[in-house]
Enzyme design. Structure first.
Site: not given
Ligand SMILES: NC(=O)c1ccc[n+]([C@@H]2O[C@H](COP(=O)([O-])OP(=O)(O)OC[C@H]3O[C@@H](n4cnc5c(N)ncnc54)[C@H](OP(=O)(O)O)[C@@H]3O)[C@@H](O)[C@H]2O)c1
Length: 313
Positions: A10-11, A30, A98, A130, A155
């Site tokens: 993930g990001q 992963d 997170y 969500y 964000w």
């Molecule tokens: N993105 C945002 O804007 C945002 C905003 C607020 C809070 N957050 C929080 O920040 C954290 C990191 O978010 P991010 O932006 O890095 O998210 P992301 O880029 O969407 O990455 C999500 C990660 O979770 C993995 N994942 C999804 N389903 C899974 C499962 N069933 N089992 C194991 N791994 C799984 C994904 O794996 P795959 O690559 O295989 O899909 C990926 O590695 C999260 O807790 C998110 O809720 C994010």
């Protein structure tokens, strides 16, 4: 210290795998190695690895899709973090997890009707699936009694993955005009800053020999929920303009002149999941445990865009 890192693709997880180097033995997994929708696999991995600390950025992050997959989103975001925390507690480990600004309804206002930032004391009231699932995850971790840091970010953007920055750069290279929502306020937050700041906290508060007490005591001193965002507030439209101001100057990420960005309202851009209008998170509590100022969203954006090589992967 042995650290188990989930969601390394993930990001945030990708950046964490780099930022955590040097803090101990990093076991980064992963989805295939630790699927958060498979509770038995979660238990097996933790019992096998026996980490001292679990860092959990893995999540179901498809905000709109969650509206039609509420059970799966709840399993991954609401139930799995509780199982991770229960397993961590059994082996004396802590968890860094997170969460999101979307635990709030976005209606917080001051005396003049203006938006004011949410603090960690404000009562969550999510308005989409969500947000509800992420709040359930927070509550499950707290209920487990496991030492925890719950870091609410917002964000999130990065040089890869699916995010607003990359969408803007793609559209900016294709179109001359864009219409972007201008009535949702929040803090764009760079995944690189999230990862570096997490690593800094672990180093200074949990690993450093300067920190008092054993690891459990050190964790107890900072245990809790923190807003974990770059400082300052902007709308999506303002963020887009900030991106194009930087990218246009850079002249490499944007191959043509920057598009004109017009503002529209949330009502003009219907999506399945309702978004909070006020996503502003105060960084005051975070600032009290950091030794450096929280970077502003524009500083972090510049730093991210300066990493041109990362865009060419
Ligand atoms: N993105 C945002 O804007 C945002 C905003 C607020 C809070 N957050 C929080 O920040 C954290 C990191 O978010 P991010 O932006 O890095 O998210 P992301 O880029 O969407 O990455 C999500 C990660 O979770 C993995 N994942 C999804 N389903 C899974 C499962 N069933 N089992 C194991 N791994 C799984 C994904 O794996 P795959 O690559 O295989 O899909 C990926 O590695 C999260 O807790 C998110 O809720 C994010």
């Amino acid at each position: 210290m042995k650290i188990l890192l989930t969601g390394k693709t993930g990001q945030v997880g990708y950046e964490l795998e780099r930022s955590l180097q040097g803090l101990g033995e990093i076991i980064a997994v992963d989805r295939t190695q630790m699927d958060l929708s498979n509770l038995d696999q979660i238990r097996n991995v933790i019992r096998t690895v026996k980490p001292d600390l679990i860092v959990n950025p893995a999540a179901y992050t498809a905000v709109d899709k969650a509206e039609s997959e509420p059970e799966l989103a709840m399993l991954i975001n609401g139930i799995a973090p509780g199982v991770i925390a229960e397993e961590a507690k059994k082996i004396g480990a802590g968890i860094i997890h997170y969460s999101t600004d979307y635990v709030f309804d976005g209606g917080k206002r001051g005396a003049q009707g203006e938006f004011v930032p949410y603090t960690e004391e404000d009562v969550p009231n999510p308005i989409n699936v969500y947000g509800k699932t992420k709040l359930a995850g927070e509550q499950a971790i707290i209920a487990s009694g496991c030492p925890h840091l719950i870091l609410r970010t917002s964000w999130v953007y990065s040089t890869y993955g699916k995010n607003f920055l990359l969408t803007m750069l793609r559209l900016g290279n294709e179109r001359d005009e864009l219409k972007i929502v201008d009535d949702q306020w929040g803090s764009p937050t760079w995944s690189g800053w999230i990862a570096d700041t997490t690593a800094q906290l672990i180093k200074e508060k949990l690993v450093s020999s300067d920190a008092a007490g054993d690891r459990a005591e050190r964790f107890a001193a900072i245990n809790g929920i923190y807003n974990f965002v770059n400082s300052g507030y902007v709308t999506w439209c303002g963020f887009a303009r900030g991106i194009f101001a930087n990218a246009a100057l850079d002249g490499r990420l944007l191959k043509k002149s920057a598009p004109i960005v017009y503002s529209i309202s949330t009502l003009d851009y219907p999506v399945p999941a309702e978004r909070p209008l006020n996503s502003e998170l105060s960084t005051q509590k975070l600032q009290m445990i950091l030794n450096v100022p929280v970077s502003s969203w524009s500083e972090s954006l510049q730093e991210c865009l300066a990493r041109e090589s990362a865009f060419n992967k």
